[in-house]
Write an enzyme that holds these catalytic residues in place. Sequence first.
Site, PDB file in Angstrom:
ATOM      1  N   GLY A  81      33.051 -42.744   2.662  1.00 24.39           N
ATOM      2  CA  GLY A  81      32.387 -41.808   3.845  1.00 24.39           C
ATOM      3  C   GLY A  81      32.781 -41.980   5.111  1.00 24.39           C
ATOM      4  CG  HIS A 129      38.840 -41.585   9.796  1.00 29.86           C
ATOM      5  ND1 HIS A 129      40.246 -41.784   8.909  1.00 29.86           N
ATOM      6  CD2 HIS A 129      38.542 -42.778   9.251  1.00 29.86           C
ATOM      7  CE1 HIS A 129      40.441 -42.752   8.384  1.00 29.86           C
ATOM      8  NE2 HIS A 129      39.292 -43.401   8.541  1.00 29.86           N
ATOM      9  N   GLY A 166      42.334 -39.554   8.899  1.00 28.36           N
ATOM     10  CA  GLY A 166      43.178 -40.212   7.827  1.00 28.36           C
ATOM     11  C   GLY A 166      42.576 -39.862   6.431  1.00 28.36           C
ATOM     12  CG  HIS A 167      38.619 -41.056   5.181  1.00 25.91           C
ATOM     13  ND1 HIS A 167      37.783 -41.146   6.245  1.00 25.91           N
ATOM     14  CD2 HIS A 167      38.557 -41.956   4.181  1.00 25.91           C
ATOM     15  CE1 HIS A 167      37.676 -42.531   6.121  1.00 25.91           C
ATOM     16  NE2 HIS A 167      38.025 -42.946   4.855  1.00 25.91           N
ATOM     17  CE  LYS A 214      42.857 -49.155   7.927  1.00 25.56           C
ATOM     18  NZ  LYS A 214      41.551 -48.846   7.371  1.00 25.56           N
ATOM     19  CB  SER A 260      39.606 -47.913  10.528  1.00 27.75           C
ATOM     20  OG  SER A 260      38.616 -48.768  10.035  1.00 27.75           O
TER      21      SER A 260
HETATM   22  P1  AMP Z   1      37.708 -45.789   2.808  1.00 25.87           P
HETATM   23  O1  AMP Z   1      36.830 -44.817   3.056  1.00 25.87           O
HETATM   24  O2  AMP Z   1      37.952 -47.024   4.068  1.00 25.87           O
HETATM   25  O3  AMP Z   1      37.289 -46.868   1.455  1.00 25.87           O
HETATM   26  O4  AMP Z   1      39.121 -45.068   2.543  1.00 25.87           O
HETATM   27  C1  AMP Z   1      39.305 -44.401   1.663  1.00 25.87           C
HETATM   28  C2  AMP Z   1      40.544 -43.780   1.340  1.00 25.87           C
HETATM   29  O5  AMP Z   1      41.223 -43.531   2.615  1.00 25.87           O
HETATM   30  C3  AMP Z   1      41.448 -45.301   0.899  1.00 25.87           C
HETATM   31  O6  AMP Z   1      42.650 -44.558   0.069  1.00 25.87           O
HETATM   32  C4  AMP Z   1      42.150 -45.720   2.397  1.00 25.87           C
HETATM   33  O7  AMP Z   1      43.456 -46.118   2.323  1.00 25.87           O
HETATM   34  C5  AMP Z   1      42.413 -44.163   2.878  1.00 25.87           C
HETATM   35  N1  AMP Z   1      42.547 -44.137   4.381  1.00 25.87           N
HETATM   36  C6  AMP Z   1      41.601 -45.035   5.151  1.00 25.87           C
HETATM   37  N2  AMP Z   1      42.163 -44.797   6.632  1.00 25.87           N
HETATM   38  C7  AMP Z   1      43.186 -44.041   6.438  1.00 25.87           C
HETATM   39  C8  AMP Z   1      44.393 -44.015   7.472  1.00 25.87           C
HETATM   40  N3  AMP Z   1      44.180 -44.020   8.731  1.00 25.87           N
HETATM   41  N4  AMP Z   1      45.396 -43.167   6.953  1.00 25.87           N
HETATM   42  C9  AMP Z   1      45.553 -42.892   5.652  1.00 25.87           C
HETATM   43  N5  AMP Z   1      44.723 -43.066   4.983  1.00 25.87           N
HETATM   44  C10 AMP Z   1      43.702 -43.752   5.148  1.00 25.87           C
END
Ligand code: AMP
Length: 273
Positions: free
Chosen positions: A25, A28, A30-31, A140, A176
Amino acid sequence: MKIIKSNKELEVLNSKKLAFVPTMGNLHAGHLKLVSEAKKLEYEVIVSIFVNPLQFGKDEDFDSYPKTLKEDKLKLISKECDYLFLPKSEELLNGIHQETSKYNNFLCGIDRPEHFNGVASIIRKFLEIIQPNSIIMGEKDFQQTLVIKELIIKHNFKCKLITIPTARENSGLAMSSRNNYLTENEKMQAAKIYSTLVDTKNLIFKNGFKRKDLKNKINYLKKNNINVIYFDLFDAESLESINESPRLKGDFVLATAAKIGNTRLIDNIVFSI
Ligand code: AMP
Protein backbone atom coordinates in the site's frame (compact mmCIF):
# COMPACT_ATOMS: atom_id res chain seq x y z
CA MET A 1 -12.81 -2.55 -9.18
CA LYS A 2 -14.06 -5.36 -7.01
CA ILE A 3 -12.78 -5.51 -3.44
CA ILE A 4 -12.01 -8.95 -2.04
CA LYS A 5 -11.47 -9.54 1.65
CA SER A 6 -11.48 -13.32 2.16
CA ASN A 7 -9.99 -16.50 0.70
CA LYS A 8 -13.53 -17.70 -0.01
CA GLU A 9 -14.24 -14.73 -2.28
CA LEU A 10 -11.02 -15.51 -4.18
CA GLU A 11 -12.34 -18.90 -5.27
CA VAL A 12 -14.43 -17.42 -8.09
CA LEU A 13 -11.22 -16.07 -9.63
CA ASN A 14 -9.56 -19.48 -9.89
CA SER A 15 -10.68 -20.05 -13.46
CA LYS A 16 -9.52 -16.60 -14.61
CA LYS A 17 -6.19 -15.54 -16.09
CA LEU A 18 -4.75 -13.23 -13.47
CA ALA A 19 -1.74 -10.95 -13.18
CA PHE A 20 -0.92 -10.37 -9.52
CA VAL A 21 0.78 -7.29 -8.05
CA PRO A 22 1.57 -7.67 -4.33
CA THR A 23 2.07 -4.40 -2.43
CA MET A 24 2.07 -2.99 1.08
CA GLY A 25 0.00 0.00 0.00
CA ASN A 26 0.80 3.72 0.18
CA LEU A 27 0.89 3.46 -3.57
CA HIS A 28 3.12 5.67 -5.70
CA ALA A 29 3.91 5.89 -9.41
CA GLY A 30 6.30 2.91 -9.11
CA HIS A 31 3.51 0.61 -7.91
CA LEU A 32 1.18 1.97 -10.59
CA LYS A 33 3.76 1.22 -13.26
CA LEU A 34 3.53 -2.44 -12.20
CA VAL A 35 -0.26 -2.27 -12.54
CA SER A 36 0.00 -0.70 -16.02
CA GLU A 37 2.42 -3.41 -17.13
CA ALA A 38 0.12 -6.07 -15.68
CA LYS A 39 -2.80 -4.60 -17.67
CA LYS A 40 -0.76 -4.96 -20.88
CA LEU A 41 -0.73 -8.73 -20.39
CA GLU A 42 -4.44 -8.82 -21.24
CA TYR A 43 -5.07 -10.69 -18.03
CA GLU A 44 -7.28 -9.42 -15.27
CA VAL A 45 -5.21 -7.62 -12.67
CA ILE A 46 -5.35 -8.26 -8.94
CA VAL A 47 -3.44 -6.01 -6.55
CA SER A 48 -3.02 -6.90 -2.88
CA ILE A 49 -2.44 -4.42 -0.11
CA PHE A 50 -1.09 -6.08 3.00
CA VAL A 51 1.60 -4.86 5.40
CA ASN A 52 3.25 -8.19 6.08
CA PRO A 53 4.35 -8.47 9.72
CA LEU A 54 6.61 -11.45 8.90
CA GLN A 55 9.02 -9.29 6.92
CA PHE A 56 9.60 -6.61 9.59
CA GLY A 57 12.21 -6.84 12.34
CA LYS A 58 11.19 -5.90 15.86
CA ASP A 59 12.80 -2.44 15.73
CA GLU A 60 11.47 -1.64 12.26
CA ASP A 61 8.56 0.50 11.09
CA PHE A 62 5.74 -2.09 10.97
CA ASP A 63 3.43 -0.09 13.28
CA SER A 64 4.12 3.26 11.63
CA TYR A 65 4.16 2.03 8.00
CA PRO A 66 2.17 4.63 6.01
CA LYS A 67 -1.46 3.65 5.35
CA THR A 68 -3.45 5.53 2.70
CA LEU A 69 -6.15 3.06 1.64
CA LYS A 70 -8.65 5.64 0.41
CA GLU A 71 -6.14 7.28 -1.95
CA ASP A 72 -4.74 3.87 -2.97
CA LYS A 73 -8.21 2.71 -4.09
CA LEU A 74 -8.67 5.80 -6.28
CA LYS A 75 -5.24 5.36 -7.85
CA LEU A 76 -5.97 1.72 -8.65
CA ILE A 77 -9.36 2.58 -10.16
CA SER A 78 -7.64 5.17 -12.37
CA LYS A 79 -5.40 2.35 -13.68
CA GLU A 80 -8.41 0.09 -14.29
CA CYS A 81 -7.30 -2.49 -11.76
CA ASP A 82 -9.88 -5.32 -11.71
CA TYR A 83 -9.56 -6.63 -8.16
CA LEU A 84 -8.16 -5.26 -4.93
CA PHE A 85 -7.36 -7.94 -2.35
CA LEU A 86 -7.35 -6.71 1.25
CA PRO A 87 -6.70 -9.90 3.20
CA LYS A 88 -7.46 -10.21 6.87
CA SER A 89 -4.25 -10.80 8.75
CA GLU A 90 -5.55 -13.79 10.78
CA GLU A 91 -6.84 -15.61 7.73
CA LEU A 92 -3.71 -15.02 5.67
CA LEU A 93 -1.27 -15.95 8.42
CA ASN A 94 -3.24 -18.93 9.67
CA GLY A 95 -1.32 -22.16 8.95
CA ILE A 96 1.32 -20.32 6.94
CA HIS A 97 4.42 -22.32 5.97
CA GLN A 98 7.73 -20.84 7.07
CA GLU A 99 9.86 -20.51 3.93
CA THR A 100 13.65 -20.33 3.91
CA SER A 101 15.41 -18.67 1.01
CA LYS A 102 19.01 -19.30 0.01
CA TYR A 103 19.26 -15.51 -0.44
CA ASN A 104 18.10 -14.74 3.11
CA ASN A 105 21.55 -13.95 4.49
CA PHE A 106 22.89 -11.79 1.65
CA LEU A 107 22.76 -7.99 1.10
CA CYS A 108 19.65 -6.66 2.89
CA GLY A 109 19.36 -9.96 4.77
CA ILE A 110 22.44 -9.09 6.82
CA ASP A 111 20.81 -6.26 8.78
CA ARG A 112 17.25 -7.61 8.24
CA PRO A 113 17.81 -11.24 9.34
CA GLU A 114 14.35 -12.75 8.75
CA HIS A 115 13.11 -10.32 6.12
CA PHE A 116 13.33 -12.47 2.98
CA ASN A 117 12.06 -15.62 4.67
CA GLY A 118 9.06 -13.52 5.73
CA VAL A 119 8.56 -12.23 2.18
CA ALA A 120 8.83 -15.74 0.68
CA SER A 121 6.37 -17.17 3.24
CA ILE A 122 3.69 -14.58 2.48
CA ILE A 123 4.14 -14.70 -1.30
CA ARG A 124 3.88 -18.51 -1.20
CA LYS A 125 0.52 -18.16 0.57
CA PHE A 126 -0.64 -15.55 -1.98
CA LEU A 127 0.35 -17.76 -4.91
CA GLU A 128 -1.50 -20.72 -3.38
CA ILE A 129 -4.74 -18.86 -2.79
CA ILE A 130 -4.78 -16.54 -5.82
CA GLN A 131 -3.20 -18.91 -8.37
CA PRO A 132 -2.15 -16.12 -10.73
CA ASN A 133 -0.61 -16.69 -14.15
CA SER A 134 1.91 -13.92 -13.52
CA ILE A 135 3.34 -12.03 -10.59
CA ILE A 136 4.65 -8.54 -11.33
CA MET A 137 7.43 -7.09 -9.15
CA GLY A 138 9.80 -4.13 -9.18
CA GLU A 139 13.50 -4.34 -9.92
CA LYS A 140 14.06 -1.86 -7.12
CA ASP A 141 13.74 -4.83 -4.76
CA PHE A 142 16.16 -6.89 -6.84
CA GLN A 143 16.99 -9.36 -4.08
CA GLN A 144 13.28 -9.92 -3.48
CA THR A 145 12.80 -10.83 -7.17
CA LEU A 146 15.47 -13.54 -6.82
CA VAL A 147 13.76 -14.87 -3.70
CA ILE A 148 10.45 -15.14 -5.56
CA LYS A 149 12.07 -16.74 -8.61
CA GLU A 150 13.55 -19.35 -6.27
CA LEU A 151 10.16 -19.85 -4.57
CA ILE A 152 8.34 -20.38 -7.88
CA ILE A 153 10.85 -23.00 -9.02
CA LYS A 154 10.96 -24.74 -5.62
CA HIS A 155 7.18 -25.24 -5.44
CA ASN A 156 6.62 -25.57 -9.16
CA PHE A 157 4.07 -22.72 -9.22
CA LYS A 158 2.59 -22.24 -12.69
CA CYS A 159 3.28 -18.54 -12.45
CA LYS A 160 5.59 -16.30 -14.44
CA LEU A 161 7.64 -13.66 -12.65
CA ILE A 162 7.78 -10.37 -14.54
CA THR A 163 10.13 -7.64 -13.30
CA ILE A 164 9.71 -3.95 -14.04
CA PRO A 165 12.47 -1.28 -14.05
CA THR A 166 12.59 1.13 -11.11
CA ALA A 167 10.41 4.23 -11.33
CA ARG A 168 12.32 7.32 -10.22
CA GLU A 169 11.72 10.93 -9.22
CA ASN A 170 13.19 13.56 -11.59
CA SER A 171 16.16 13.73 -9.22
CA GLY A 172 16.86 10.03 -9.84
CA LEU A 173 15.70 9.01 -6.35
CA ALA A 174 13.96 5.62 -6.52
CA MET A 175 10.29 6.00 -5.62
CA SER A 176 9.48 4.36 -2.30
CA SER A 177 6.77 4.58 0.34
CA ARG A 178 9.59 5.26 2.81
CA ASN A 179 10.48 8.50 0.95
CA ASN A 180 7.48 9.91 2.83
CA TYR A 181 9.62 9.85 5.97
CA LEU A 182 12.16 12.24 4.37
CA THR A 183 12.20 16.04 4.47
CA GLU A 184 12.69 17.90 1.15
CA ASN A 185 16.32 18.45 2.10
CA GLU A 186 16.83 14.77 2.87
CA LYS A 187 15.24 13.84 -0.47
CA MET A 188 17.87 15.98 -2.24
CA GLN A 189 20.56 14.18 -0.25
CA ALA A 190 18.99 10.81 -1.04
CA ALA A 191 19.19 11.50 -4.78
CA LYS A 192 22.97 11.17 -4.39
CA ILE A 193 22.47 7.45 -3.83
CA TYR A 194 21.36 6.88 -7.42
CA SER A 195 23.80 9.35 -9.00
CA THR A 196 26.63 7.58 -7.13
CA LEU A 197 25.44 4.19 -8.40
CA VAL A 198 25.46 5.57 -11.95
CA ASP A 199 28.95 7.11 -11.52
CA THR A 200 30.27 3.84 -10.09
CA LYS A 201 28.80 1.81 -12.95
CA ASN A 202 30.39 4.19 -15.46
CA LEU A 203 33.76 3.82 -13.71
CA ILE A 204 33.46 0.02 -13.88
CA PHE A 205 32.79 0.21 -17.62
CA LYS A 206 35.76 2.57 -18.07
CA ASN A 207 38.41 1.19 -15.71
CA GLY A 208 37.30 -2.29 -14.75
CA PHE A 209 36.24 -3.03 -11.17
CA LYS A 210 38.51 -1.57 -8.51
CA ARG A 211 37.75 -1.81 -4.80
CA LYS A 212 39.49 1.55 -4.31
CA ASP A 213 36.93 3.27 -6.58
CA LEU A 214 34.11 1.69 -4.58
CA LYS A 215 35.66 2.87 -1.29
CA ASN A 216 35.90 6.44 -2.63
CA LYS A 217 32.23 6.39 -3.60
CA ILE A 218 31.20 5.07 -0.17
CA ASN A 219 33.26 7.82 1.49
CA TYR A 220 31.56 10.42 -0.70
CA LEU A 221 28.13 9.21 0.43
CA LYS A 222 29.22 9.14 4.07
CA LYS A 223 30.49 12.72 3.78
CA ASN A 224 26.98 13.64 2.61
CA ASN A 225 25.43 12.20 5.78
CA ILE A 226 24.31 9.03 4.05
CA ASN A 227 24.93 6.11 6.36
CA VAL A 228 25.91 3.29 4.00
CA ILE A 229 24.88 -0.18 5.17
CA TYR A 230 26.33 -1.81 2.05
CA PHE A 231 27.34 -0.56 -1.38
CA ASP A 232 28.85 -3.29 -3.50
CA LEU A 233 28.93 -5.20 -6.77
CA PHE A 234 27.30 -8.63 -6.80
CA ASP A 235 26.73 -11.47 -9.22
CA ALA A 236 23.14 -10.98 -10.44
CA GLU A 237 22.25 -14.63 -9.93
CA SER A 238 24.16 -15.83 -6.87
CA LEU A 239 24.46 -12.45 -5.10
CA GLU A 240 28.08 -13.30 -4.27
CA SER A 241 30.28 -10.24 -3.90
CA ILE A 242 32.57 -9.68 -6.93
CA ASN A 243 36.37 -9.57 -6.76
CA GLU A 244 38.44 -6.81 -8.34
CA SER A 245 38.94 -7.33 -12.02
CA PRO A 246 40.35 -5.22 -14.88
CA ARG A 247 37.81 -6.76 -17.25
CA LEU A 248 34.55 -8.05 -15.85
CA LYS A 249 32.25 -10.27 -17.84
CA GLY A 250 28.78 -11.39 -16.83
CA ASP A 251 25.54 -10.17 -15.28
CA PHE A 252 25.87 -7.93 -12.25
CA VAL A 253 23.91 -5.88 -9.79
CA LEU A 254 25.47 -2.82 -8.20
CA ALA A 255 23.36 -2.50 -5.08
CA THR A 256 23.14 -0.41 -1.94
CA ALA A 257 21.20 0.04 1.26
CA ALA A 258 21.69 3.24 3.20
CA LYS A 259 20.12 5.21 6.00
CA ILE A 260 19.29 8.89 6.05
CA GLY A 261 18.35 9.62 9.64
CA ASN A 262 16.23 6.60 10.58
CA THR A 263 14.97 5.98 7.05
CA ARG A 264 16.39 2.93 5.31
CA LEU A 265 16.55 3.20 1.52
CA ILE A 266 17.66 0.73 -1.13
CA ASP A 267 18.57 1.08 -4.78
CA ASN A 268 20.49 -0.77 -7.47
CA ILE A 269 21.54 -0.89 -11.10
CA VAL A 270 21.46 -4.19 -12.95
CA PHE A 271 23.81 -4.51 -15.91
CA SER A 272 25.60 -6.95 -18.19
CA ILE A 273 29.14 -6.38 -19.44
P1 AMP B 1 6.08 -2.54 -1.56
O1 AMP B 1 4.74 -1.92 -1.45
O2 AMP B 1 7.21 -1.66 -1.14
O3 AMP B 1 6.12 -3.92 -0.94
O4 AMP B 1 6.31 -2.78 -3.11
C1 AMP B 1 5.42 -3.53 -3.88
C2 AMP B 1 6.00 -3.77 -5.23
O5 AMP B 1 6.26 -2.54 -5.88
C3 AMP B 1 7.34 -4.54 -5.19
O6 AMP B 1 7.39 -5.47 -6.25
C4 AMP B 1 8.34 -3.44 -5.38
O7 AMP B 1 9.56 -3.88 -5.96
C5 AMP B 1 7.59 -2.53 -6.34
N1 AMP B 1 8.14 -1.19 -6.30
C6 AMP B 1 8.36 -0.40 -5.20
N2 AMP B 1 8.94 0.75 -5.54
C7 AMP B 1 9.11 0.72 -6.89
C8 AMP B 1 9.66 1.61 -7.85
N3 AMP B 1 10.17 2.78 -7.49
N4 AMP B 1 9.66 1.23 -9.16
C9 AMP B 1 9.14 0.04 -9.53
N5 AMP B 1 8.61 -0.85 -8.67
C10 AMP B 1 8.60 -0.52 -7.38
